[in-house]
Write a protein that holds these residues in place. Structure first.
Motif, PDB file in Angstrom:
ATOM      1  N   ASP A  12     -14.187 -37.048 -40.373  1.00  0.00           N
ATOM      2  CA  ASP A  12     -13.611 -36.321 -41.509  1.00  0.00           C
ATOM      3  C   ASP A  12     -14.471 -35.189 -42.071  1.00  0.00           C
ATOM      4  OD1 ASP A  12     -11.308 -37.836 -41.477  1.00  0.00           O
ATOM      5  OD2 ASP A  12     -12.062 -39.303 -42.909  1.00  0.00           O
ATOM      6  N   SER A  13     -15.746 -35.456 -42.318  1.00  0.00           N
ATOM      7  CA  SER A  13     -16.659 -34.468 -42.895  1.00  0.00           C
ATOM      8  C   SER A  13     -17.947 -34.466 -42.077  1.00  0.00           C
ATOM      9  CB  SER A  13     -16.949 -34.835 -44.356  1.00  0.00           C
ATOM     10  OG  SER A  13     -17.798 -33.883 -44.962  1.00  0.00           O
ATOM     11  N   ASP A  14     -18.685 -33.388 -42.120  1.00  0.00           N
ATOM     12  CA  ASP A  14     -19.947 -33.307 -41.388  1.00  0.00           C
ATOM     13  C   ASP A  14     -20.894 -34.397 -41.884  1.00  0.00           C
ATOM     14  OD1 ASP A  14     -22.324 -32.711 -40.175  1.00  0.00           O
ATOM     15  OD2 ASP A  14     -22.501 -30.681 -41.006  1.00  0.00           O
ATOM     16  N   MET A  15     -21.170 -35.381 -41.043  1.00  0.00           N
ATOM     17  CA  MET A  15     -22.006 -36.515 -41.435  1.00  0.00           C
ATOM     18  C   MET A  15     -23.399 -36.461 -40.825  1.00  0.00           C
ATOM     19  SD  MET A  15     -19.395 -39.770 -41.610  1.00  0.00           S
ATOM     20  CE  MET A  15     -18.124 -39.840 -42.885  1.00  0.00           C
ATOM     21  N   VAL A  24     -13.726 -32.525 -38.405  1.00  0.00           N
ATOM     22  CA  VAL A  24     -13.815 -32.224 -39.834  1.00  0.00           C
ATOM     23  C   VAL A  24     -12.498 -31.595 -40.300  1.00  0.00           C
ATOM     24  CG1 VAL A  24     -16.319 -31.929 -39.913  1.00  0.00           C
ATOM     25  CG2 VAL A  24     -14.868 -29.979 -39.348  1.00  0.00           C
ATOM     26  N   TRP A  25     -12.268 -31.656 -41.601  1.00  0.00           N
ATOM     27  CA  TRP A  25     -11.053 -31.108 -42.209  1.00  0.00           C
ATOM     28  C   TRP A  25     -11.385 -29.962 -43.148  1.00  0.00           C
ATOM     29  CZ3 TRP A  25      -6.676 -32.741 -40.154  1.00  0.00           C
ATOM     30  CH2 TRP A  25      -6.602 -34.044 -39.619  1.00  0.00           C
ATOM     31  N   ASP A  26     -10.467 -29.007 -43.237  1.00  0.00           N
ATOM     32  CA  ASP A  26     -10.558 -27.936 -44.231  1.00  0.00           C
ATOM     33  C   ASP A  26      -9.170 -27.777 -44.845  1.00  0.00           C
ATOM     34  OD1 ASP A  26     -10.979 -25.777 -45.840  1.00  0.00           O
ATOM     35  OD2 ASP A  26     -11.455 -24.360 -44.224  1.00  0.00           O
ATOM     36  N   TRP A  27      -8.963 -28.391 -46.004  1.00  0.00           N
ATOM     37  CA  TRP A  27      -7.655 -28.386 -46.656  1.00  0.00           C
ATOM     38  C   TRP A  27      -7.458 -27.193 -47.589  1.00  0.00           C
ATOM     39  CZ3 TRP A  27      -4.944 -31.921 -44.239  1.00  0.00           C
ATOM     40  CH2 TRP A  27      -5.571 -33.098 -43.783  1.00  0.00           C
ATOM     41  N   TYR A  47     -13.842 -44.182 -37.109  1.00  0.00           N
ATOM     42  CA  TYR A  47     -12.720 -43.513 -37.766  1.00  0.00           C
ATOM     43  C   TYR A  47     -12.571 -44.120 -39.167  1.00  0.00           C
ATOM     44  CZ  TYR A  47      -8.305 -40.933 -37.977  1.00  0.00           C
ATOM     45  OH  TYR A  47      -7.306 -40.044 -38.305  1.00  0.00           O
ATOM     46  N   GLN A  48     -13.557 -43.886 -40.007  1.00  0.00           N
ATOM     47  CA  GLN A  48     -13.510 -44.288 -41.406  1.00  0.00           C
ATOM     48  C   GLN A  48     -14.160 -43.207 -42.252  1.00  0.00           C
ATOM     49  OE1 GLN A  48     -14.945 -46.599 -39.167  1.00  0.00           O
ATOM     50  NE2 GLN A  48     -13.215 -47.997 -38.994  1.00  0.00           N
TER      51      GLN A  48
END
Length: 388
Positions: free
Chosen positions: A267-270, A283-286, A246-247
């Protein structure tokens, strides 16, 4: 650097919400130094700095973003920046960005400078909360949006997504992929946002593999690849065969890949950082939220609220599965994802037993948002403690 954090109600509390409920202008009673998340809020249109203006009177706004890190971090800030670019494309505007802004006095100065030249000012780190509250009070004609905070004002709202929903799905994936039932989790800070996501992850893993153990270590970082790698290695040395983190950096999944251990980002596709051993992550979509904010500003209908969006809005979701995740696992997780989006499945539904054997929630009933947002306990099956 309590960037995204949610709130700790003197033990931990967290922020934001998608449904609408009552706005809280005072913290639910967390300590002043800890994050909290509030329950969805709403306020009357008259409280909005733009409420008295008609759509025809409102030109395109000047929008400014303040980042705790840089857009190239590959995680949290990167996703916010993608949302910003989506907003720019939608309206044909150019926004202002200030990166690497530390929390504290420097942040207040930055927000003050931006408020003089912009109509909407957005801060994307929990630790900006008091600075934003102070500056918003000096500029009642401007709109302020704080990501993950819990304090609001007539011209300051908060926003976040229910990442515990996507976290449950990530946990299901991990539970299906582990062979020795030992999963590691590199956690950022001991705040509710992180704690309840770990709980959701563990419940998801246990739903498909009841004997799973999730070992947690704390990095106390949002973006420090060196420290995060060290924390990851400490778990890998204990024999975990799936590693979550979680970083914002991909350091943990890269360390896992070197050991040929399944890795989960954040947070993002890694997936690109460890293509052979990557599973998935939240993942986030702001972008849609930022676009909606600008539309409301232009229509004169914006009002302060505490927004906590569910998966059904798309604000939080699941990254594409790694190439080596079997189809049966994908199908299982996708089916549960549909139930969460449809509202037919609740992640935190009682009874839930914690590490100490205490039962939370009533049988067959979901935990209230207030309880989720003040989570300061780990579910049974998590190995690790929550620093006080």
């Amino acid at each position: 650097m309590l960037k995204k954090g949610w709130v700790i109600v003197l033990s931990l509390l967290v922020v934001v919400t998608v449904a609408c409920s009552k706005k809280e202008e005072v913290s639910p009673s967390p300590s002043s130094s800890e994050p909290v998340a509030s329950v969805p809020a709403s306020s009357s249109p008259s409280a909005s700095p733009s409420a008295s203006a008609s759509a025809s009177e409102m030109p395109l706004p000047k929008v400014a973003f303040v980042y705790i890190g840089v857009a190239g971090d590959g995680g949290w800030t990167y996703q916010h920046d993608q949302g910003r670019l989506e907003m720019e494309k939608e309206f044909g505007i150019k926004s202002t960005v200030v990166e690497n802004v530390p929390e504290g006095p420097d942040a207040e100065r930055v927000f003050e400078d931006l408020a003089k030249e912009n109509d909407i000012i957005i801060g994307t780190s929990f630790g900006y909360m008091d600075s934003m509250i102070a500056v918003a009070a000096k500029h009642p004609d401007k709109i302020f949006l704080h990501n993950t905070g819990y304090k609001t004002a007539d011209n300051l709202g908060t926003y976040m997504g229910r990442e515990y929903q996507s976290g449950y799905l990530v946990g299901m994936t991990a539970g299906k992929m582990t062979k020795n039932k030992k999963i590691g989790y590199v956690a950022a800070f001991p705040i509710p946002e992180v704690v309840y996501t770990i709980n959701a992850f563990t419940l998801g893993a246990q739903s498909v593999n009841p004997d799973v153990e999730v070992s947690v270590v704390w990095s106390n970082t949002w973006f420090d690849p060196t420290v995060e790698r060290q924390a990851a290695v400490s778990l890998l040395d204990k024999g975990v065969d799936v590693l979550a983190a979680y970083q914002d950096s991909p350091a943990s999944i890269q360390a896992a890949a070197e050991k040929k251990v399944w890795g989960i980002g954040n947070d993002s596709d890694m997936g690109k950082y460890a293509p052979d051993t990557y599973l998935t992550n939240n993942v986030w979509d702001w972008g849609p939220y930022y676009i909606d904010t600008v539309k409301k500003y232009m229509a004169g209908t914006w009002k302060s609220e505490s927004y906590w969006g569910p998966m059904s809005t798309g604000i939080t979701s699941l990254a594409p599965f790694g190439k080596n995740v079997p189809q049966d696992v994908r199908d299982l997780v996708e089916a549960k994802k549909k139930e969460i989006i449809d509202g037919t499945f609740e992640v935190f539904q009682g009874p839930i037993t914690d590490q100490a054997g205490k039962v939370h929630g009533e049988a067959g009933k979901p935990l209230a948002d207030e309880e989720i947002l003040s989570t300061n306990w780990f579910v049974k099956g998590v190995s690790g403690t929550i620093p006080q």
